[in-house]
Design an enzyme around this catalytic site. Sequence first.
Site, PDB file in Angstrom:
ATOM      1  N   CYS A   1     -15.200  42.403  23.193  1.00  0.00           N
ATOM      2  CA  CYS A   1     -16.250  42.120  24.091  1.00  0.00           C
ATOM      3  C   CYS A   1     -16.517  40.596  23.934  1.00  0.00           C
ATOM      4  O   CYS A   1     -16.601  39.865  22.857  1.00  0.00           O
ATOM      5  CB  CYS A   1     -17.559  42.822  23.906  1.00  0.00           C
ATOM      6  SG  CYS A   1     -16.925  44.571  23.833  1.00  0.00           S
TER       7      CYS A   1
ATOM      8  N   ARG B   1     -11.945  38.323  26.783  1.00  0.00           N
ATOM      9  CA  ARG B   1     -12.212  39.058  25.658  1.00  0.00           C
ATOM     10  C   ARG B   1     -12.358  40.745  25.993  1.00  0.00           C
ATOM     11  O   ARG B   1     -12.227  41.278  25.221  1.00  0.00           O
ATOM     12  CB  ARG B   1     -13.271  38.547  24.962  1.00  0.00           C
ATOM     13  CG  ARG B   1     -13.188  37.064  24.257  1.00  0.00           C
ATOM     14  CD  ARG B   1     -14.518  36.765  23.853  1.00  0.00           C
ATOM     15  NE  ARG B   1     -14.805  37.450  22.430  1.00  0.00           N
ATOM     16  CZ  ARG B   1     -14.683  37.202  21.220  1.00  0.00           C
ATOM     17  NH1 ARG B   1     -14.223  35.942  21.060  1.00  0.00           N
ATOM     18  NH2 ARG B   1     -15.081  37.800  20.116  1.00  0.00           N
TER      19      ARG B   1
ATOM     20  N   TRP C   1     -14.903  45.279  26.656  1.00  0.00           N
ATOM     21  CA  TRP C   1     -13.637  45.961  26.543  1.00  0.00           C
ATOM     22  C   TRP C   1     -13.788  47.124  25.917  1.00  0.00           C
ATOM     23  O   TRP C   1     -14.459  47.375  24.760  1.00  0.00           O
ATOM     24  CB  TRP C   1     -12.867  45.072  25.459  1.00  0.00           C
ATOM     25  CG  TRP C   1     -11.418  45.663  25.686  1.00  0.00           C
ATOM     26  CD1 TRP C   1     -10.484  45.521  26.248  1.00  0.00           C
ATOM     27  CD2 TRP C   1     -10.951  46.562  24.340  1.00  0.00           C
ATOM     28  NE1 TRP C   1      -9.356  46.325  25.839  1.00  0.00           N
ATOM     29  CE2 TRP C   1      -9.571  46.692  24.601  1.00  0.00           C
ATOM     30  CE3 TRP C   1     -11.615  47.095  23.190  1.00  0.00           C
ATOM     31  CZ2 TRP C   1      -8.743  47.794  23.788  1.00  0.00           C
ATOM     32  CZ3 TRP C   1     -10.748  47.797  22.479  1.00  0.00           C
ATOM     33  CH2 TRP C   1      -9.371  48.081  22.615  1.00  0.00           C
TER      34      TRP C   1
ATOM     35  N   GLY D   1     -18.438  45.250  18.659  1.00  0.00           N
ATOM     36  CA  GLY D   1     -18.016  45.571  17.370  1.00  0.00           C
ATOM     37  C   GLY D   1     -17.962  47.359  17.521  1.00  0.00           C
ATOM     38  O   GLY D   1     -17.873  47.791  18.673  1.00  0.00           O
TER      39      GLY D   1
ATOM     40  N   GLU E   1       9.077  40.870  19.990  1.00  0.00           N
ATOM     41  CA  GLU E   1       8.194  40.296  20.790  1.00  0.00           C
ATOM     42  C   GLU E   1       8.408  40.373  22.320  1.00  0.00           C
ATOM     43  O   GLU E   1       7.536  40.460  23.070  1.00  0.00           O
ATOM     44  CB  GLU E   1       8.070  38.840  20.331  1.00  0.00           C
ATOM     45  CG  GLU E   1       7.495  37.805  21.056  1.00  0.00           C
ATOM     46  CD  GLU E   1       5.911  38.350  21.152  1.00  0.00           C
ATOM     47  OE1 GLU E   1       5.292  38.999  20.466  1.00  0.00           O
ATOM     48  OE2 GLU E   1       5.023  37.416  21.863  1.00  0.00           O
TER      49      GLU E   1
ATOM     50  N   GLU F   1       3.117  44.715  27.694  1.00  0.00           N
ATOM     51  CA  GLU F   1       1.801  44.326  27.835  1.00  0.00           C
ATOM     52  C   GLU F   1       1.496  44.095  29.351  1.00  0.00           C
ATOM     53  O   GLU F   1       0.246  44.324  29.803  1.00  0.00           O
ATOM     54  CB  GLU F   1       1.508  43.165  27.033  1.00  0.00           C
ATOM     55  CG  GLU F   1       1.077  43.239  25.552  1.00  0.00           C
ATOM     56  CD  GLU F   1       0.521  41.855  25.029  1.00  0.00           C
ATOM     57  OE1 GLU F   1       1.293  41.062  25.041  1.00  0.00           O
ATOM     58  OE2 GLU F   1      -0.495  41.934  24.492  1.00  0.00           O
TER      59      GLU F   1
ATOM     60  N   HIS G   1      21.771  54.916  15.430  1.00  0.00           N
ATOM     61  CA  HIS G   1      21.194  55.662  14.498  1.00  0.00           C
ATOM     62  C   HIS G   1      20.026  56.491  15.100  1.00  0.00           C
ATOM     63  O   HIS G   1      19.402  57.273  14.471  1.00  0.00           O
ATOM     64  CB  HIS G   1      20.446  54.929  13.336  1.00  0.00           C
ATOM     65  CG  HIS G   1      21.709  54.456  12.203  1.00  0.00           C
ATOM     66  ND1 HIS G   1      22.436  54.854  11.563  1.00  0.00           N
ATOM     67  CD2 HIS G   1      21.929  52.806  12.356  1.00  0.00           C
ATOM     68  CE1 HIS G   1      23.313  53.943  10.942  1.00  0.00           C
ATOM     69  NE2 HIS G   1      22.915  52.818  11.158  1.00  0.00           N
TER      70      HIS G   1
ATOM     71  N   LYS H   1      -8.368  39.691  24.792  1.00  0.00           N
ATOM     72  CA  LYS H   1      -7.651  38.569  24.155  1.00  0.00           C
ATOM     73  C   LYS H   1      -7.943  38.567  22.579  1.00  0.00           C
ATOM     74  O   LYS H   1      -6.914  38.286  21.545  1.00  0.00           O
ATOM     75  CB  LYS H   1      -8.134  37.210  24.464  1.00  0.00           C
ATOM     76  CG  LYS H   1      -7.497  36.109  23.822  1.00  0.00           C
ATOM     77  CD  LYS H   1      -5.823  35.824  24.426  1.00  0.00           C
ATOM     78  CE  LYS H   1      -5.445  35.054  23.795  1.00  0.00           C
ATOM     79  NZ  LYS H   1      -3.676  35.208  23.716  1.00  0.00           N
TER      80      LYS H   1
HETATM   81  O1  M6R Z   1      -5.490  36.616  17.382  1.00  0.00           O
HETATM   82  P1  M6R Z   1      -4.433  37.571  16.929  1.00  0.00           P
HETATM   83  O2  M6R Z   1      -3.312  36.770  16.668  1.00  0.00           O
HETATM   84  O3  M6R Z   1      -5.098  37.858  15.347  1.00  0.00           O
HETATM   85  O4  M6R Z   1      -3.921  38.622  17.654  1.00  0.00           O
HETATM   86  C1  M6R Z   1      -3.236  39.558  17.063  1.00  0.00           C
HETATM   87  C2  M6R Z   1      -2.878  40.511  18.364  1.00  0.00           C
HETATM   88  O5  M6R Z   1      -3.834  41.146  18.900  1.00  0.00           O
HETATM   89  C3  M6R Z   1      -2.266  39.653  19.399  1.00  0.00           C
HETATM   90  O6  M6R Z   1      -1.127  38.961  19.071  1.00  0.00           O
HETATM   91  C4  M6R Z   1      -1.690  40.621  20.635  1.00  0.00           C
HETATM   92  O7  M6R Z   1      -0.724  41.454  20.214  1.00  0.00           O
HETATM   93  C5  M6R Z   1      -1.517  39.834  21.996  1.00  0.00           C
HETATM   94  N1  M6R Z   1      -1.896  40.427  23.148  1.00  0.00           N
HETATM   95  C6  M6R Z   1       0.058  39.749  22.227  1.00  0.00           C
HETATM   96  O8  M6R Z   1       0.410  39.111  23.378  1.00  0.00           O
END
Ligand code: M6R
Length: 604
Positions: A2, A27, A75, A100, A480, A487, A503, A599
């Site tokens: 949030c 966020r 969020w 939180g 990735e 996503e 496998h 984010k």
């Molecule tokens: O801010 P951070 O790199 O610690 O975040 C980790 C993950 O939450 C972040 O990489 C998430 O997987 C992204 N949405 C990927 O695109």
Amino acid sequence: MCGIVGYIGEQEACGILLNGLRELEYRGYDSAGIALLEEGRITRFRAVGKLDNLVHRVGEYQTSGPVAAIGHTRWATHGKPTEANAHPHGLTHSQVVHNGIIENYQAIREQVPGDFLSQTDTEVIVHLFESLLAEQPDGEDAVLKAFRATLNALHGAYAILLVTETRPGEVFFARQGSPLQLAQAADGVHFASSDAPMVGVCDQAVYLEDGHWGVASAEGIRLFDEQDQPAEPITAPLLATSTAAQKEGFRYFMEKEIYEQDAVVSDILTGRLTETGVRLDELPDGWLEQFTSITLCACGTSYHAALTGAYLLERLAKVPARVEIASEFRYREPVLDPTGLFVVISQSGETADTFEALKLAAAQGLDTLALCNVDNSSIVRAASHTVLLRAGIEKGVASTKAFTAQVMALWLLAVHWGQVKGVLDADTGGREIEAMRRVREAVAIQPRVHDRLHRLSKRYLHGHGFFFIGRDLFYPLALEGALKLKEISYLHAEGYPAGEMKHGPIALADAELFTIALMPRSRLYDKIKSNVEELSARDSTIIAITTEYFELADDIIQIRAYDHPMLEFFEMMVVCQLLALEIAIRLGNDVDMPRNLAKSVTVE
Ligand code: M6R
């Protein structure tokens, strides 16, 4: 997760809060709300969905005169994204915003009187506060004491702002495990859960530590530590220029960030490459040589960077490397190498699981290093040393340029470590440096490729799934690529080591299973070719990303030939990012704010 903002002053507050929330909307964007305390009365506005709905709801309303105001963009963790669950949450005379998770909220619900109007954990804070205030003997500090008693009863993680009609002109605040900053500016006091809304408004910010709490008013800030002792606010300068990113003609921030990757590579290499070696001035001389192993810990995309880094560190620095998903690591009772280095990787520097993993390693006495994009973030402040990623602000929820910067930072670390340890000979070192200098070229977007991906994307909007497969360094890239696609497109995608398909996963192969094969010329080409042949024999549709003509491919996305695998890695990475982007755009999705995501994940 949030976003939180607050303001105390005499300027029109709706605009200040809404602009601040706009900066933090990435966020969380399930709902948003603001509460304005003016002349001893609180007015509240809330709306479901993106911030524009709240802007519409606030309409022409403006504050005039002294105001204490709080705002939130959500969020959802507890309860659906409805207006009733939107923050601020209030009772009779107080309103609270929270980022939180209050872990013991059920127990508190049973303990405090009154009807709860939301399904959130947050609402208990305001119930508890009002009930504890009612029990307090009158006195100048009664409200402060009730606020403190409220915090004492909360278990979990929080950044909290609270206003109450009993104390006009004041905002009560607390931080435990979720970021919160405040700043005194010419026009009043500003609060935010990341410094972005304050940049350009204030010169300095106070970055609260876990356990810090207090109250602010136009007269000043009373700050206390965990033991309720007055704490000295420690200020750090904010960037003079606004970091508010603009799309600059691109359709989405994510697209712009993909296009910025060549500049990011230049920035991260600036001052770090010599003729023959790598300099990392952030690390003290002789520091790395003491470590017998490295543990890399992260979440999501940053975890994929960590996996890539492990290949590079073992190959170039001959240091045993292990990689941990932070959320698993925390509760696994891990046995760490006491002479090992513990590295956390995080774009935001606020990811709760990564932050806790860092604290756990530090508590076991390990030296820690953060590879992070946000200076002054919680992770940067807690780590023994930091290498900043210099990727610039990343707004798209799907991380792109930060991944590039993370992999580059790990590659620099591997070469530097190999050199100071004396295990990387001059020729190999020289080849690595030369390849690093060419990454800019590999990530620069070729219009021909982007155009091809745009056209190709229309064929891949359906099917029952995508398998991204790769070997060696290209296995983390496959993970990735799949993460990016799922996503933002909401299509099912998996990343797999190509050799593992037989496998089990190959059972899924048919014409509606799309295999994205990462087929670098420079590493294990014949091996992956065999793996792709096995899939093709089962009628899987093959999309090959490769330098060569490959007769079994249904579609080929051709990349340039390089003599170094990392250059193929980076060019393929861009292809995966653009493919995900183009598919998601065709599906009509909001690429920058995909459903259910946020984010920065500041809850565990
Ligand atoms: O801010 P951070 O790199 O610690 O975040 C980790 C993950 O939450 C972040 O990489 C998430 O997987 C992204 N949405 C990927 O695109």
